[in-house]
Motif scaffolding. Structure first.
Motif, PDB file in Angstrom:
ATOM      1  N   SER A   1     -56.992  73.493  20.702  1.00 37.35           N
ATOM      2  CA  SER A   1     -57.294  72.082  20.920  1.00 37.35           C
ATOM      3  C   SER A   1     -58.512  71.903  21.814  1.00 37.35           C
ATOM      4  CB  SER A   1     -56.081  71.368  21.521  1.00 37.35           C
ATOM      5  OG  SER A   1     -55.700  71.969  22.734  1.00 37.35           O
ATOM      6  N   GLU A   2     -58.655  72.759  22.841  1.00 34.95           N
ATOM      7  CA  GLU A   2     -59.774  72.599  23.765  1.00 34.95           C
ATOM      8  C   GLU A   2     -61.108  72.927  23.110  1.00 34.95           C
ATOM      9  OE1 GLU A   2     -59.892  71.333  26.894  1.00 34.95           O
ATOM     10  OE2 GLU A   2     -57.872  70.743  26.346  1.00 34.95           O
ATOM     11  N   LEU A   3     -61.167  74.031  22.351  1.00 38.12           N
ATOM     12  CA  LEU A   3     -62.426  74.389  21.709  1.00 38.12           C
ATOM     13  C   LEU A   3     -62.799  73.395  20.623  1.00 38.12           C
ATOM     14  CD1 LEU A   3     -62.181  78.286  21.426  1.00 38.12           C
ATOM     15  CD2 LEU A   3     -63.445  76.911  23.077  1.00 38.12           C
ATOM     16  N   SER A   4     -61.776  72.798  19.987  1.00 34.75           N
ATOM     17  CA  SER A   4     -62.057  71.798  18.958  1.00 34.75           C
ATOM     18  C   SER A   4     -62.667  70.541  19.564  1.00 34.75           C
ATOM     19  CB  SER A   4     -60.772  71.432  18.204  1.00 34.75           C
ATOM     20  OG  SER A   4     -60.282  72.543  17.500  1.00 34.75           O
TER      21      SER A   4
ATOM     22  N   SER B   1     -60.131  64.571  13.745  1.00 37.81           N
ATOM     23  CA  SER B   1     -59.663  65.210  12.518  1.00 37.81           C
ATOM     24  C   SER B   1     -59.731  66.721  12.654  1.00 37.81           C
ATOM     25  CB  SER B   1     -60.517  64.744  11.333  1.00 37.81           C
ATOM     26  OG  SER B   1     -60.136  65.412  10.162  1.00 37.81           O
ATOM     27  N   SER B   2     -60.834  67.233  13.237  1.00 37.39           N
ATOM     28  CA  SER B   2     -60.985  68.673  13.407  1.00 37.39           C
ATOM     29  C   SER B   2     -59.890  69.237  14.303  1.00 37.39           C
ATOM     30  CB  SER B   2     -62.361  68.970  14.016  1.00 37.39           C
ATOM     31  OG  SER B   2     -62.486  70.340  14.312  1.00 37.39           O
ATOM     32  N   LEU B   3     -59.529  68.518  15.358  1.00 35.61           N
ATOM     33  CA  LEU B   3     -58.476  68.979  16.268  1.00 35.61           C
ATOM     34  C   LEU B   3     -57.174  69.217  15.529  1.00 35.61           C
ATOM     35  CD1 LEU B   3     -57.021  69.437  18.969  1.00 35.61           C
ATOM     36  CD2 LEU B   3     -56.856  66.952  19.200  1.00 35.61           C
ATOM     37  N   TYR B   4     -56.705  68.224  14.791  1.00 42.32           N
ATOM     38  CA  TYR B   4     -55.402  68.337  14.129  1.00 42.32           C
ATOM     39  C   TYR B   4     -55.434  69.355  12.992  1.00 42.32           C
ATOM     40  CZ  TYR B   4     -54.047  64.324  16.883  1.00 42.32           C
ATOM     41  OH  TYR B   4     -53.757  63.494  17.926  1.00 42.32           O
ATOM     42  N   ILE B   5     -56.548  69.413  12.290  1.00 42.67           N
ATOM     43  CA  ILE B   5     -56.668  70.394  11.205  1.00 42.67           C
ATOM     44  C   ILE B   5     -56.635  71.807  11.772  1.00 42.67           C
ATOM     45  CG2 ILE B   5     -58.222  71.322   9.447  1.00 42.67           C
ATOM     46  CD1 ILE B   5     -59.150  68.446   8.921  1.00 42.67           C
ATOM     47  N   ASN B   6     -57.405  72.057  12.848  1.00 39.68           N
ATOM     48  CA  ASN B   6     -57.452  73.395  13.432  1.00 39.68           C
ATOM     49  C   ASN B   6     -56.100  73.822  13.991  1.00 39.68           C
ATOM     50  OD1 ASN B   6     -60.143  73.585  12.812  1.00 39.68           O
ATOM     51  ND2 ASN B   6     -60.886  73.124  14.870  1.00 39.68           N
ATOM     52  N   VAL B   7     -55.409  72.914  14.681  1.00 43.30           N
ATOM     53  CA  VAL B   7     -54.088  73.239  15.223  1.00 43.30           C
ATOM     54  C   VAL B   7     -53.105  73.537  14.095  1.00 43.30           C
ATOM     55  CG1 VAL B   7     -52.114  72.347  16.515  1.00 43.30           C
ATOM     56  CG2 VAL B   7     -54.427  71.944  17.359  1.00 43.30           C
TER      57      VAL B   7
ATOM     58  N   VAL C   1     -66.030  85.209  22.949  1.00 42.96           N
ATOM     59  CA  VAL C   1     -66.671  85.384  24.248  1.00 42.96           C
ATOM     60  C   VAL C   1     -67.929  84.523  24.323  1.00 42.96           C
ATOM     61  CG1 VAL C   1     -67.883  87.042  25.725  1.00 42.96           C
ATOM     62  CG2 VAL C   1     -65.721  87.679  24.655  1.00 42.96           C
ATOM     63  N   SER C   2     -68.579  84.324  23.190  1.00 42.59           N
ATOM     64  CA  SER C   2     -69.729  83.417  23.121  1.00 42.59           C
ATOM     65  C   SER C   2     -69.395  82.271  22.171  1.00 42.59           C
ATOM     66  CB  SER C   2     -70.974  84.158  22.621  1.00 42.59           C
ATOM     67  OG  SER C   2     -70.741  84.711  21.335  1.00 42.59           O
ATOM     68  N   GLN C   3     -70.172  81.205  22.266  1.00 50.17           N
ATOM     69  CA  GLN C   3     -69.917  80.043  21.423  1.00 50.17           C
ATOM     70  C   GLN C   3     -70.230  80.376  19.967  1.00 50.17           C
ATOM     71  OE1 GLN C   3     -71.937  76.602  22.900  1.00 50.17           O
ATOM     72  NE2 GLN C   3     -70.690  76.460  24.751  1.00 50.17           N
ATOM     73  N   GLN C   4     -69.341  79.928  19.089  1.00 50.42           N
ATOM     74  CA  GLN C   4     -69.470  80.199  17.668  1.00 50.42           C
ATOM     75  C   GLN C   4     -69.347  78.903  16.889  1.00 50.42           C
ATOM     76  OE1 GLN C   4     -70.285  83.200  16.805  1.00 50.42           O
ATOM     77  NE2 GLN C   4     -69.799  84.305  18.688  1.00 50.42           N
ATOM     78  N   GLY C   5     -69.597  79.011  15.585  1.00 53.61           N
ATOM     79  CA  GLY C   5     -69.422  77.866  14.707  1.00 53.61           C
ATOM     80  C   GLY C   5     -67.951  77.543  14.518  1.00 53.61           C
ATOM     81  N   GLU C   6     -67.677  76.356  14.020  1.00 51.94           N
ATOM     82  CA  GLU C   6     -66.296  75.896  13.889  1.00 51.94           C
ATOM     83  C   GLU C   6     -65.467  76.795  12.989  1.00 51.94           C
ATOM     84  OE1 GLU C   6     -63.877  71.957  12.277  1.00 51.94           O
ATOM     85  OE2 GLU C   6     -65.974  71.768  12.905  1.00 51.94           O
ATOM     86  N   ILE C   7     -66.068  77.280  11.899  1.00 47.74           N
ATOM     87  CA  ILE C   7     -65.317  78.123  10.962  1.00 47.74           C
ATOM     88  C   ILE C   7     -64.924  79.432  11.621  1.00 47.74           C
ATOM     89  CG2 ILE C   7     -65.453  79.411   8.797  1.00 47.74           C
ATOM     90  CD1 ILE C   7     -67.231  77.234   7.684  1.00 47.74           C
ATOM     91  N   LEU C   8     -65.865  80.065  12.340  1.00 45.43           N
ATOM     92  CA  LEU C   8     -65.563  81.341  12.996  1.00 45.43           C
ATOM     93  C   LEU C   8     -64.550  81.150  14.122  1.00 45.43           C
ATOM     94  CD1 LEU C   8     -66.041  84.324  13.188  1.00 45.43           C
ATOM     95  CD2 LEU C   8     -68.042  83.884  14.642  1.00 45.43           C
ATOM     96  N   ILE C   9     -64.642  80.024  14.842  1.00 45.80           N
ATOM     97  CA  ILE C   9     -63.666  79.738  15.898  1.00 45.80           C
ATOM     98  C   ILE C   9     -62.261  79.651  15.315  1.00 45.80           C
ATOM     99  CG2 ILE C   9     -62.848  77.942  17.491  1.00 45.80           C
ATOM    100  CD1 ILE C   9     -65.731  77.315  18.132  1.00 45.80           C
ATOM    101  N   THR C  10     -62.133  78.876  14.235  1.00 48.75           N
ATOM    102  CA  THR C  10     -60.821  78.716  13.598  1.00 48.75           C
ATOM    103  C   THR C  10     -60.302  80.042  13.071  1.00 48.75           C
ATOM    104  OG1 THR C  10     -61.387  76.451  12.963  1.00 48.75           O
ATOM    105  CG2 THR C  10     -59.534  77.472  11.824  1.00 48.75           C
ATOM    106  N   ALA C  11     -61.186  80.845  12.451  1.00 50.47           N
ATOM    107  CA  ALA C  11     -60.779  82.136  11.886  1.00 50.47           C
ATOM    108  C   ALA C  11     -60.339  83.102  12.996  1.00 50.47           C
ATOM    109  CB  ALA C  11     -61.922  82.741  11.079  1.00 50.47           C
ATOM    110  N   SER C  12     -61.095  83.140  14.100  1.00 52.13           N
ATOM    111  CA  SER C  12     -60.747  84.041  15.205  1.00 52.13           C
ATOM    112  C   SER C  12     -59.429  83.645  15.853  1.00 52.13           C
ATOM    113  CB  SER C  12     -61.864  84.040  16.250  1.00 52.13           C
ATOM    114  OG  SER C  12     -63.046  84.591  15.732  1.00 52.13           O
ATOM    115  N   LEU C  13     -59.258  82.349  16.082  1.00 50.35           N
ATOM    116  CA  LEU C  13     -58.013  81.875  16.679  1.00 50.35           C
ATOM    117  C   LEU C  13     -56.833  82.092  15.729  1.00 50.35           C
ATOM    118  CD1 LEU C  13     -59.228  78.580  18.386  1.00 50.35           C
ATOM    119  CD2 LEU C  13     -58.533  80.691  19.511  1.00 50.35           C
TER     120      LEU C  13
END
Length: 544
Positions: free
Chosen positions: A361-364, A383-389, A431-443
């Motif tokens: 939720s925080e990174l979103s 929308s991104s927050l709820y979708i990512n969670v 560890v570094s800032q990434q795009g939304e897709i990579l953030i969601t995939a890593s999490l």
């Protein structure tokens, strides 16, 4: 009539009876308890921001809503464990359900911030006993595939997380006025009202009157939702999240006490009656002879014996070793190493798991603030927050499948080590800032493996502790873990919100490494080992 010349232990009886309809019914009751626990935990990701927006809270006040729940869990984890070992698993389950359901409903009706904090703390006390469901179900499961069935039980936790994410998405996004038919309140501006006044100031033909009525109706509906739904959204979320607890109360009268607890308290005849019900529902028969408690044996309960006879002579069961149900047994030479290592593992797993949940939720919500990219629109962020969670909540299912495949083949310790290693690797890109897709995939990947490690740890702990102190031992470990849950919001919210994402991820990685090291030096592997009823007080049985 039973043959008094031979006897059988509880593990031998459960192995003979197998896993059948009776255990299926036990699973059907314990499952909603695990769902209730996970739903109440998951809603912390949504309630804080919603209440903060409505009541104008500071970030510290928002964090406190989460922190007090974990503070209550610390009290509840130990208290319900003690109640479970002293008065029975069944009574502990009843108390937990009453406190969680009552405080949960009242918190949905909170008139102000203080009441909300106090009532959420009480909810935490009720939720703190969630580990008792694990012990209760575990004590009905045969040794052979115990790990796999405990993973199946843990699936209910993941069901709860996904269900809560879906309910929150519906209540806090779609019905907080994002859409009202094809008209949104935000689309109305001063020019719209100027047009309305112009219509009123002129002679309105009949054809225009109908258009005016429709327009006025839409404005009224949008305004009503704008005013009412923000105050109902999070309240409905809190209220609906208590439904599994009411299911537990509804069917409480049907559940039995575990025969293992009854045997440990010397109530062998009651344990025998429960086993006969198991045999009837499973369509099987109990072994010949009489039931005796495992703690009457003179064997070494912590040695992993390869040779175990199904039926043993009653004469071999008559020498009783000293036993104790005091919490101090956790610090006996046999268990002190395991106890301290479990505390670290529970702390680290809880910290990492809830850290990933909160990071989602925080990174979103903060990614655009801390990056050089253009700030997204409000609707897109929400929308991104709820979708990512929601997506990352689904990650727990493949992790559970993998755990179920390997936990009874390679053992608890090695399974946890594998999951922690993979979780460590998948957190590294953040560890570094990434795009939304990579953030969601890593999490997604990190949550899949960290949650699987946590699940296996929750299987290992009740297996390694004897019946006399099982719930107390697991309860204290759970309480230590909740401290990690209390600290976690400070890291996930404060560090990431202040654009210190790298520091937060490095901290998570260090904790995962420490947990992995502790797992590798656990003194016992519990795969295929029968559950023990007590710890002999004789030093001759201590494994060094």
């Amino acid at each position: 009539m039973a043959d008094l010349s031979i006897a059988y232990t509880l593990d031998e009886a459960l192995s003979t009876l197998g896993f059948g309809s009776f255990q299926g019914l036990v699973l059907a009751y314990a499952g909603p308890g695990w769902i209730a626990d996970s739903m109440e935990i998951m809603l912390l990701s949504f309630v804080g921001p919603a209440v903060k927006s409505e009541w104008g809270l500071t970030s510290s006040e928002e964090s406190l809503i989460t922190t007090v729940v974990f503070a209550g869990m610390i009290v509840g984890a130990y208290s319900w464990g003690l109640v479970s070992d002293t008065y029975g698993r069944k009574k502990s389950l009843l108390g937990m359900a009453i406190v969680s359901a009552g405080a949960g409903v009242l918190s949905a009706l909170s008139p102000n911030y203080i009441w909300l904090v106090v009532l959420r703390w009480m909810v935490g006390i009720g939720l703190g006993g969630g580990h008792v469901f694990t012990s209760w179900f575990l004590e009905f499961v045969p040794t052979a595939n115990r790990g796999t069935w405990m993973i199946v039980f843990s699936t209910f936790w993941s069901v709860g997380t996904v269900l809560e994410a879906a309910v929150a998405w519906i209540l806090l996004y779609w019905y907080l006025p994002r859409r009202v038919g094809k008209v949104s309140w935000g689309k109305f501006c001063s020019s719209d009202f100027a047009s309305i006044r112009s219509l009123y100031s002129s002679i309105i033909p009949s054809s225009q009157r109908m258009k005016l009525r429709k327009l006025g109706s839409k404005i009224f509906t949008a305004a009503k939702l704008q005013i009412i739904m923000p105050s109902l959204g999070w309240r409905w979320l809190l209220g609906l999240s208590t439904l599994p607890c009411f299911v537990l109360l509804l069917f409480y009268v049907l559940i039995p006490e575990t025969p293992r607890y009854l045997c440990n308290k010397g109530r062998t005849s009651e344990a025998q009656a429960v086993l006969e019900k198991v045999a009837t529902l499973n369509g099987t028969k109990l072994p010949p002879g009489i039931l005796v408690s495992d703690h009457l044996t003179d064997g070494n309960e912590f040695a992993l014996l390869e040779d175990t006879h199904l039926l043993t002579s009653c004469k071999k069961k008559t020498k009783e070793s000293g036993t104790s149900s005091s919490p101090l047994v956790l610090f006996s030479p046999k268990l002190i190493r395991t106890t301290f290592l479990l505390w670290i593992v529970y702390f680290g797993n809880t910290f990492s798991y809830y850290g990933i949940v909160l990071l989602t939720s925080e990174l979103s919500s903060e990614q655009s603030t801390c990056s050089s990219r253009a700030v997204l629109s409000g609707n897109s962020q929400d929308s991104s927050l709820y979708i990512n969670v929601f997506i990352t909540s689904l990650a727990e299912f493949p992790g559970l499948v993998l755990s179920a495949i390997i936990v009874d083949k390679v053992g608890r310790k090695f399974s946890m080590a594998i999951m922690l290693l993979l979780g460590f690797v998948l957190l590294l890109p953040l560890v570094s800032q990434q795009g939304e897709i990579l953030i969601t995939a890593s999490l997604f990947g990190a949550r899949m493996f960290i949650s699987a490690s946590f699940t296996i740890a929750c299987i290992y702990a009740p297996e390694v502790y004897p019946t006399s102190i099982r719930s107390t031992g697991v309860g204290i470990a759970t309480a230590i873990g909740r401290i990690g849950g209390m600290i976690c919001p400070l890291v996930a919210i404060s560090l990431v919100s202040n654009c210190h994402q790298t520091a937060a991820i490095i901290l998570f990685e260090v904790i995962v490494v420490v947990v992995g090291l502790c797992v590798t030096i656990f003194p016992f592997e519990t795969m295929g080992r029968e559950l023990s009823d007590s710890v002999p007080l004789s030093n001759s049985n201590v494994i060094t």
